[in-house]
Write an enzyme that holds these catalytic residues in place. Structure first.
Site, PDB file in Angstrom:
ATOM      1  N   GLY A 194       0.928  -1.157  -0.086  1.00  0.00           N
ATOM      2  CA  GLY A 194      -0.097   0.050  -0.098  1.00  0.00           C
ATOM      3  C   GLY A 194       0.902   1.518   0.109  1.00  0.00           C
ATOM      4  O   GLY A 194       0.453   2.230  -0.479  1.00  0.00           O
ATOM      5  N   LEU A 253      -2.546  11.048  -0.777  1.00  0.00           N
ATOM      6  CA  LEU A 253      -3.160   9.828  -0.806  1.00  0.00           C
ATOM      7  C   LEU A 253      -2.795   8.772   0.377  1.00  0.00           C
ATOM      8  O   LEU A 253      -3.939   8.157   0.969  1.00  0.00           O
ATOM      9  CB  LEU A 253      -2.851   9.092  -2.211  1.00  0.00           C
ATOM     10  N   TYR A 301      -2.485   9.376   3.266  1.00  0.00           N
ATOM     11  CA  TYR A 301      -3.209   9.854   4.373  1.00  0.00           C
ATOM     12  C   TYR A 301      -4.775   9.783   4.093  1.00  0.00           C
ATOM     13  O   TYR A 301      -5.402  10.881   4.018  1.00  0.00           O
ATOM     14  CB  TYR A 301      -2.816  11.155   5.075  1.00  0.00           C
TER      15      TYR A 301
END
Ligand SMILES: Cc1cc2nc3c(=O)[nH]c(=O)nc-3n(C[C@H](O)[C@H](O)[C@H](O)COP(=O)(O)OP(=O)(O)OC[C@H]3O[C@@H](n4cnc5c(N)ncnc54)[C@H](O)[C@@H]3O)c2cc1C
Ligand SMILES: *[C@@H]1O[C@H](CO)[C@@H](O)[C@H](O)[C@H]1NC(C)=O
Ligand SMILES: *[C@@H]1O[C@H](CO)[C@@H](O)[C@H](O)[C@H]1NC(C)=O
Ligand SMILES: *[C@@H]1O[C@H](CO)[C@@H](O)[C@H](O)[C@H]1NC(C)=O
Ligand SMILES: *[C@@H]1O[C@H](CO)[C@@H](O)[C@H](O)[C@H]1NC(C)=O
Length: 531
Positions: A178, A471, A473
């Site tokens: 991620g 993005l 966060y």
């Protein structure tokens, strides 16, 4: 031995029962049947359905925000823990053919829980077993699997060399899957840019279950996955990263100043110079509300300046003395150590903690809930603004802020080089962090309200048209689609312009080509054109 054998016998017979579905069976049964047919034999060890005794422990092993892991939160129909590539391919093929959605999880740090929660029936494809880090020091590169944590990356690089490093986040439990998908930044950003600026190849499973690398996916898709967000373009299996050089010893410091110590003038000055320092110097600023005086009865703001310098402390001191003497940095504040130790220091481990701590993963499910929001600042916030901002924080008590300076390499890379657009002109990134330990929707509502009103309060001081956001966060308040089959382009454009600015349209073009039916989707995924 006997009991183990009978355990497996029971498990296998129950799986056989599960897998004896027919075409009239519900989608989930068909999914399991399809998966057993498609994937390698070890698939039975990779599936955790809701009645599996380890279902909840596997689910919560990587849920980092308690807001989305409470007992009442929606649960997946099953978790597939990818033990080999065929499990990933099988999950994609079988979920797609049975109309089920998947959520892909690597480290599980998604701030809005998008990797493990959904309002529609879903399967978690859990990549944590995919965690190898293969370092080739002679080549200056490494292959990092999606489920490896940043701590594992740093540790395995340091095993081979103390002068190599990789620019990525400060929190060692964040997952490469991620983190790199959303840009990935840390304290080497001013010298070397983001993680995605240092990725040279990748392997992913596409919507047709093909395994692609940079060459076979093509430059457009390779561009999109380096910052365009996870869960839109395929399942990342691994990244090839280019290592960077650090000095054998780096210098770190933390100095704390309260309002009473003149924090306001320091923070004001920091805004003017933090992006102009030589790129070897990175100084983050944390803002916290603390109690002070002997009775601990008064509240004030404590500002912590946290420094990393690629070089010796004497060099750093003369640099800081020259451009930021007000900080009053002393030789005794500065500590020299190998870069690998500095990763622990930055994460608040006590000095002397063995670097094996970087391999730690949380043993207990986390019980704190949090909300993050973000902003970009292009003009220094005036002293009057700093004052009212801190008054707000003191009144609300529960918001913290972290400011990270840009400049250096971040200003040299063009805004369209990767999907991450926040480059030249940015002074610093603000992260707002509100966290709480109480359970329940009421407490959550209160803290979310505080978080949102502080964000609203900050509007005059931050970027606008669009109000840019980071993005990684992730914040569903800035625009969010429902995970049903309809993904609205106008909503996507709302968050897309904040996260990606002009790069959003190119991301949509890539998405339309590689996943036209929008199989890979979530509340903030990139939609294809026809949807
Ligand atoms: C405590 C904490 C500290 C943080 N510190 C930093 C920091 O210093 N710098 C920074 O840049 N960010 C930081 N972040 C944000 C973090 O980088 C993002 O939340 C990141 O997305 C987490 O990656 P993950 O694999 O752990 O999360 P996950 O929740 O597993 O995934 C995040 C998103 O990516 C998707 N995804 C995950 N794996 C894959 C895959 N293999 N293929 C395709 N899509 C995938 C998920 O579906 C989800 O949408 C921090 C977050 C937390 C909670
Ligand atoms: C299982 O695989 C066989 C052979 O590839 C195929 O004929 C059959 O249709 C598959 N069944 C399912 C449910 O996918
Ligand atoms: C750095 O870490 C190593 C390995 O854990 C340790 O032996 C060494 O003492 C540490 N050095 C400093 C300065 O912290
Ligand atoms: C949050 O704020 C809104 C508007 O200010 C208010 O209507 C709502 O009741 C608040 N919710 C909570 C839980 O405080
Ligand atoms: C969306 O879902 C509905 C039912 O849930 C279905 O009838 C429709 O065909 C779906 N549309 C698309 C484009 O998949």
């Amino acid at each position: 031995m006997a009991s183990i054998t009978s355990f497996w016998f029971l498990l296998l017979s129950s799986l056989t029962f599960l897998f004896s579905a027919t075409s009239d069976s519900p989608p989930f049964e068909n999914f399991l049947h399809c998966l057993s047919n498609y994937s390698s034999s070890s698939i039975s060890k990779a599936i955790y359905t809701q009645n599996h005794p380890s279902f909840l422990s596997i689910l919560h092993m990587h849920t980092h925000n308690h807001r989305f892991s409470a007992a009442t939160a929606p649960k997946p129909l099953a978790i597939v823990t990818a033990l080999d590539e065929s499990h990933v391919q099988g999950t994609v093929v079988c979920a797609k053919s049975n109309g089920l959605q998947i959520r892909i999880r690597s480290g599980g740090h998604d701030c809005e829980g998008l990797s493990y929660v959904s309002d529609v029936p879903f399967i978690i494809l859990d990549m944590f077993p995919f965690g190898s880090v293969d370092v080739d020091i002679a080549d200056g590169t490494a292959w990092v699997q999606a489920g490896a944590t940043l701590g594992q990356v740093y540790y395995h690089v340091a095993e081979k060399s103390r002068v190599h490093a990789f620019p990525a986040g400060v929190c060692p439990t964040v997952g490469a899957g991620g983190h790199f998908s959303g840009g990935g930044y840390g304290n080497l950003m001013r010298k070397y840019g983001l993680s995605v600026d240092n990725i040279v190849d990748a392997k992913l499973v596409d919507v047709n279950a093909n395994i692609l690398d940079r060459k076979s996916m093509g430059e457009d898709q390779f561009w999109a996955i380096r910052g365009g967000g996870g869960g839109s373009f395929g399942v990342i299996l691994s990244w090839k990263i280019k290592l960077v050089f650090v000095t054998p010893k780096v210098t770190v410091f933390k100095v704390r100043r309260t309002l009473e110590d003149g924090a306001r003038d320091l923070v004001y000055k920091w805004q003017l110079i933090a992006t102009k320092f030589p790129e070897e110097l990175f100084i983050r600023v944390m803002h916290d509300v603390i109690m002070y005086d002997t009775q601990k009865a008064k509240k004030t703001i404590q500002v912590t300046f946290i420094g990393l310098f690629l070089g010796k402390s004497d060099n750093m001191l003369s640099l800081v003395d020259e451009s930021f003497p007000e900080l009053g940095l002393k030789k005794s504040d500065c500590i020299e150590m190998p870069w690998i130790n500095s990763t622990l220091y930055w994460y608040n481990y006590p000095i002397g903690t063995p670097i094996e701590a970087l391999l730690d993963v949380p043993k207990e499910p986390l019980t704190r809930s949090f909300k993050t929001m973000s902003d970009y600042v292009k003009r220094p916030i005036p002293k009057s603004g700093l004052k009212s901002m801190w008054d707000f924080m003191i009144k609300s008590e529960s918001v913290r802020m972290e400011w990270n300076p840009y400049g250096g390499k971040m200003h040299e890379i063009s805004a369209s080089e990767t999907p991450f657009p926040h480059r030249a002109g940015i002074l610093f990134l603000i992260e707002y962090l509100t966290s709480w330990g109480q359970d329940g929707v009421e407490a959550a509502g209160d803290y979310l309200n505080i978080s949102r009103s502080f964000y609203e309060f900050m509007r005059p001081y931050v970027s606008h048209s669009p109000r840019e956001a980071f993005l990684n966060y992730r914040d569903l308040d800035i625009g969010s689609n429902h995970p049903s089959n309809v993904t609205k382009m106008d909503i996507a454009r709302r968050f897309g312009s904040k996260y990606f600015k002009n790069n959003f349209e190119r991301l949509v073009r890539v998405k339309s080509r590689v996943d036209p039916h929008n199989f890979f989707r979530h509340e903030q995924s990139i939609p294809p054109l026809s949807h």
